[in-house]
Structures are given as C-alpha cells and as structure tokens.
Design a protein around this motif. Structure first.
Motif, PDB file in Angstrom:
ATOM      1  N   GLU A 142      -2.154  17.041  10.916  1.00 15.08           N
ATOM      2  CA  GLU A 142      -1.407  15.793  10.679  1.00 15.08           C
ATOM      3  C   GLU A 142      -1.083  15.600   9.199  1.00 15.08           C
ATOM      4  O   GLU A 142      -1.170  14.490   8.662  1.00 15.08           O
ATOM      5  CB  GLU A 142      -2.159  14.580  11.244  1.00 15.08           C
ATOM      6  N   VAL A 143      -0.706  16.704   8.560  1.00 16.12           N
ATOM      7  CA  VAL A 143      -0.325  16.678   7.147  1.00 16.12           C
ATOM      8  C   VAL A 143       1.134  17.126   7.029  1.00 16.12           C
ATOM      9  O   VAL A 143       1.497  18.203   7.506  1.00 16.12           O
ATOM     10  CB  VAL A 143      -1.246  17.601   6.313  1.00 16.12           C
ATOM     11  N   VAL A 144       1.969  16.294   6.416  1.00 17.69           N
ATOM     12  CA  VAL A 144       3.362  16.666   6.144  1.00 17.69           C
ATOM     13  C   VAL A 144       3.339  17.821   5.140  1.00 17.69           C
ATOM     14  O   VAL A 144       2.503  17.847   4.231  1.00 17.69           O
ATOM     15  CB  VAL A 144       4.134  15.456   5.560  1.00 17.69           C
TER      16      VAL A 144
ATOM     17  N   GLN B 252       0.109   8.396   4.603  1.00 16.32           N
ATOM     18  CA  GLN B 252       0.388   9.742   5.113  1.00 16.32           C
ATOM     19  C   GLN B 252       0.091  10.786   4.040  1.00 16.32           C
ATOM     20  O   GLN B 252       0.629  10.740   2.949  1.00 16.32           O
ATOM     21  CB  GLN B 252       1.851   9.851   5.539  1.00 16.32           C
ATOM     22  N   LEU B 253      -0.770  11.739   4.359  1.00 15.54           N
ATOM     23  CA  LEU B 253      -1.046  12.837   3.424  1.00 15.54           C
ATOM     24  C   LEU B 253       0.057  13.884   3.541  1.00 15.54           C
ATOM     25  O   LEU B 253       0.538  14.185   4.637  1.00 15.54           O
ATOM     26  CB  LEU B 253      -2.407  13.480   3.726  1.00 15.54           C
ATOM     27  N   GLU B 254       0.464  14.406   2.382  1.00 20.70           N
ATOM     28  CA  GLU B 254       1.504  15.433   2.316  1.00 20.70           C
ATOM     29  C   GLU B 254       0.997  16.571   1.439  1.00 20.70           C
ATOM     30  O   GLU B 254       0.377  16.329   0.402  1.00 20.70           O
ATOM     31  CB  GLU B 254       2.789  14.830   1.743  1.00 20.70           C
ATOM     32  N   ALA B 255       1.285  17.801   1.839  1.00 18.48           N
ATOM     33  CA  ALA B 255       0.783  18.975   1.116  1.00 18.48           C
ATOM     34  C   ALA B 255       1.814  19.548   0.161  1.00 18.48           C
ATOM     35  O   ALA B 255       2.935  19.827   0.560  1.00 18.48           O
ATOM     36  CB  ALA B 255       0.392  20.061   2.123  1.00 18.48           C
TER      37      ALA B 255
ATOM     38  N   VAL C 190       0.861  -1.191   0.000  1.00 17.16           N
ATOM     39  CA  VAL C 190       0.000   0.000   0.000  1.00 17.16           C
ATOM     40  C   VAL C 190       0.897   1.240   0.000  1.00 17.16           C
ATOM     41  O   VAL C 190       1.916   1.266   0.714  1.00 17.16           O
ATOM     42  CB  VAL C 190      -0.916   0.007   1.253  1.00 17.16           C
ATOM     43  N   PRO C 191       0.578   2.270  -0.801  1.00 18.43           N
ATOM     44  CA  PRO C 191       1.408   3.487  -0.784  1.00 18.43           C
ATOM     45  C   PRO C 191       1.583   4.026   0.636  1.00 18.43           C
ATOM     46  O   PRO C 191       0.654   3.994   1.448  1.00 18.43           O
ATOM     47  CB  PRO C 191       0.606   4.473  -1.647  1.00 18.43           C
ATOM     48  N   MET C 192       2.771   4.512   0.910  1.00 14.71           N
ATOM     49  CA  MET C 192       3.061   5.064   2.242  1.00 14.71           C
ATOM     50  C   MET C 192       2.671   6.526   2.339  1.00 14.71           C
ATOM     51  O   MET C 192       2.367   7.023   3.424  1.00 14.71           O
ATOM     52  CB  MET C 192       4.561   4.916   2.560  1.00 14.71           C
ATOM     53  N   VAL C 193       2.675   7.227   1.185  1.00 12.09           N
ATOM     54  CA  VAL C 193       2.425   8.678   1.153  1.00 12.09           C
ATOM     55  C   VAL C 193       1.567   9.011  -0.056  1.00 12.09           C
ATOM     56  O   VAL C 193       1.680   8.376  -1.106  1.00 12.09           O
ATOM     57  CB  VAL C 193       3.772   9.446   1.056  1.00 12.09           C
ATOM     58  N   ASN C 194       0.696  10.015   0.097  1.00 10.97           N
ATOM     59  CA  ASN C 194      -0.006  10.626  -1.035  1.00 10.97           C
ATOM     60  C   ASN C 194       0.210  12.134  -0.923  1.00 10.97           C
ATOM     61  O   ASN C 194      -0.282  12.769   0.010  1.00 10.97           O
ATOM     62  CB  ASN C 194      -1.499  10.294  -1.003  1.00 10.97           C
ATOM     63  N   GLN C 195       1.007  12.677  -1.852  1.00  7.33           N
ATOM     64  CA  GLN C 195       1.291  14.115  -1.838  1.00  7.33           C
ATOM     65  C   GLN C 195       0.306  14.812  -2.776  1.00  7.33           C
ATOM     66  O   GLN C 195       0.249  14.490  -3.968  1.00  7.33           O
ATOM     67  CB  GLN C 195       2.737  14.360  -2.290  1.00  7.33           C
ATOM     68  N   VAL C 196      -0.469  15.736  -2.239  1.00  6.16           N
ATOM     69  CA  VAL C 196      -1.530  16.371  -3.017  1.00  6.16           C
ATOM     70  C   VAL C 196      -1.556  17.882  -2.781  1.00  6.16           C
ATOM     71  O   VAL C 196      -0.980  18.375  -1.807  1.00  6.16           O
ATOM     72  CB  VAL C 196      -2.921  15.790  -2.649  1.00  6.16           C
ATOM     73  N   GLU C 197      -2.245  18.580  -3.669  1.00  2.00           N
ATOM     74  CA  GLU C 197      -2.488  20.003  -3.416  1.00  2.00           C
ATOM     75  C   GLU C 197      -3.363  20.109  -2.160  1.00  2.00           C
ATOM     76  O   GLU C 197      -4.436  19.515  -2.088  1.00  2.00           O
ATOM     77  CB  GLU C 197      -3.188  20.648  -4.617  1.00  2.00           C
ATOM     78  N   PHE C 198      -2.883  20.861  -1.189  1.00  2.00           N
ATOM     79  CA  PHE C 198      -3.586  20.954   0.095  1.00  2.00           C
ATOM     80  C   PHE C 198      -3.291  22.312   0.704  1.00  2.00           C
ATOM     81  O   PHE C 198      -2.131  22.678   0.902  1.00  2.00           O
ATOM     82  CB  PHE C 198      -3.095  19.830   1.030  1.00  2.00           C
ATOM     83  N   HIS C 199      -4.332  23.065   0.941  1.00  4.85           N
ATOM     84  CA  HIS C 199      -4.213  24.382   1.574  1.00  4.85           C
ATOM     85  C   HIS C 199      -5.595  24.756   2.111  1.00  4.85           C
ATOM     86  O   HIS C 199      -6.577  24.014   1.863  1.00  4.85           O
ATOM     87  CB  HIS C 199      -3.680  25.424   0.575  1.00  4.85           C
TER      88      HIS C 199
END
Length: 279
Positions: free
Chosen positions: A228-230, A187-190, A160-169
């Motif tokens: 809790e977003v990187v 883990q969600l990442e911005a 399973v993916p460890m991270v999903n980096q997405v547009e987040f603001h």
C-alpha cells in the motif's frame, strides 16, 4: 489492490492519486525528460513526479503538452526546495514551478526536506495550506519527514499532510513510519524504490522473480503496491518505463512478502532527514 496502471488511492481529502507514476530525478531537462514523459503517458501512465531542484520542470511541462493528453487526466507532483522554505518564499516558489511547468495548478505539492536546522517548515506549511485553499494545489504533503517531524508539523497545522514521500525499498522499509502515516491518514510514497538499481541482483529477489516469470524490478514495484505504498520508479528508456508498469498480472504470496520484508536493514542511500540541510 491496484488492478492496472490507472488505479488510484484516495487521499484523505478525496483526491485520487495513481498508485504508480514516473519519477524524473536526475533526468536531464530538454529532450531527455520530454521523451521520458511522453513515453510514460503514451503507455498509460497518469502520474509524473518532478521537483524544483531537479531543474527539469520546463521539460516535464513540454512533455505533458506534447503528449496530447488532457491536463485533468494527469497527476503532476512537484516539490519545494530547501532554500525556498518560509512563508512568502514558498508562495513565490510555487508560482515559479507552475510557470516553468506551464500549468495552472499542481495535483500535489510537497516540502522536499524538513531541514529542521532552518526551523522553517511550519511557516512553509502555512503557505502550502494557503496554496491548497486557493486551488493552486489540489493536495499538499511532505517528503522525507520522520514521525517526529510530522508530529511537530501537525501540532499547529490546519490541514494534515496528504502524502509523505520517503526513501523506501526492501533494505529500508520504514515500518514504524508507515504505520504512523496510516494512523494519521497520510499516504506513504516511495522514492528510489529500486535503491538506484542496487537491489536488482539480490538473490532473494531474483528467486522470487524467477518463480513469477518477472524481473527483480517488477517484483520490488509489486511489493510496494501490495504494501500500500505509492511508487514512482525512474527511467529514461521507453522499454523500461513499459516494463516497470507490467506488474498487474501477478501477485506476490504472503511468503514472498515476508521474504522481501526480511531484507530490511534500515539502510539509506540518501541522506538522513534529521541532518540534511543543503540549500
């Protein structure tokens, strides 16, 4: 809650990833990116996020070498570009990124976009799983994947993916996606946490910033961390790189968090992942 710039979140495979890092999107290769990376590392950053399409991996690698910090003390991310998707081409693209960076391994390697019209991201993921098993990459993940892309990927995945980096603001808080990722241990990442500077004059954020004696940028970054977003804010200026990390000496109240959450408009500045297919 992270207490300092070295604080980490533990990914579902046990790898520790810093909560805050430096993004280098649109930072020019050569001296500009070298200086940015060195300034970040000198001031305590441990995480650097680049991508093949940024065309600055060589400069990032140079900055890392010139920083004098041991490789194992850093967390380096790169991303596979759309035109390199597919099993064999992904393996080759990762080798190219490692060579440009001058590194033996990546801490995190991401599929940059799902590009569903290509129908290749499952084959691409198999290659990432192989790179992970071979130790070329310590953790693997995706970027810009919506829930249905993740569902489709996970169906046939061994890992399973460890991270999903997405547009987040604050104008795009992606609450449902965030909840989905939490359930799956992703883990969600911005990326673009400051909406490319468009949120810095927002009245709600200015009011909260004044209350805490902070800048609006610092309030947004703090909101990311408390959500809790990187996060990986980008800057080429040393004083801003330092300021972006000066977010560990205050805490947003529940009322502050609610006010920032209320700014959501589901408004993107980047492309819609279902439609974006540039190669």
């Amino acid at each position: 809650m992270p207490k300092n710039l070295q604080a980490t979140t533990t990914l579902h495979n046990g790898v520790k990833m810093p909560w805050l890092g430096l993004g280098v999107f649109l930072v020019e290769d050569g001296q500009e990116v070298i200086d940015s990376v060195k300034a970040a590392i000198k001031n305590g950053y441990k995480s650097i996020d680049t991508a093949a399409i940024y065309k600055n991996e060589e400069g990032v690698g140079q900055g890392i070498r010139e920083s004098g910090i041991a490789r194992e003390d850093l967390f380096v991310t790169s991303k596979l570009w759309n035109g390199d998707q597919g099993y064999e081409s992904t393996l080759a693209a990762c080798e190219t990124s490692l060579k440009k960076l001058g590194l033996d391994y990546l801490d995190l390697y991401l599929i940059h976009w799902p590009v569903p019209s290509q129908g290749k991201y499952k084959d691409t993921w198999r290659a990432l799983e192989e790179l992970y098993k071979d130790g070329k990459v310590k953790a693997i993940g995706v970027s810009n994947f919506k829930e249905h892309h993740l569902e489709e990927l996970i169906k046939d995945a061994e890992v399973v993916p460890m991270v999903n980096q997405v547009e987040f603001h604050p104008n795009l808080s992606q609450k449902e996606l965030h909840e989905y990722c939490k359930k799956k241990g992703i883990q969600l990442e911005a990326w673009s946490p400051l909406k490319q500077g468009q949120l810095l004059d927002d009245p709600t954020l200015i009011k909260i910033a004044e209350k805490h004696g902070k800048t609006t940028a610092q309030v947004i970054i703090r909101w990311d961390l408390q959500s809790e977003v990187v996060t990986i804010p980008k800057s080429t200026k040393a004083h801003r790189i330092i300021a972006n990390a000066d977010v560990f000496d205050f805490e947003l109240t529940a009322e502050d968090m609610d006010a920032i959450n209320a700014l959501n408009k589901d408004e993107r500045i980047g492309p819609d992942p279902d439609e974006f297919k540039k190669v």
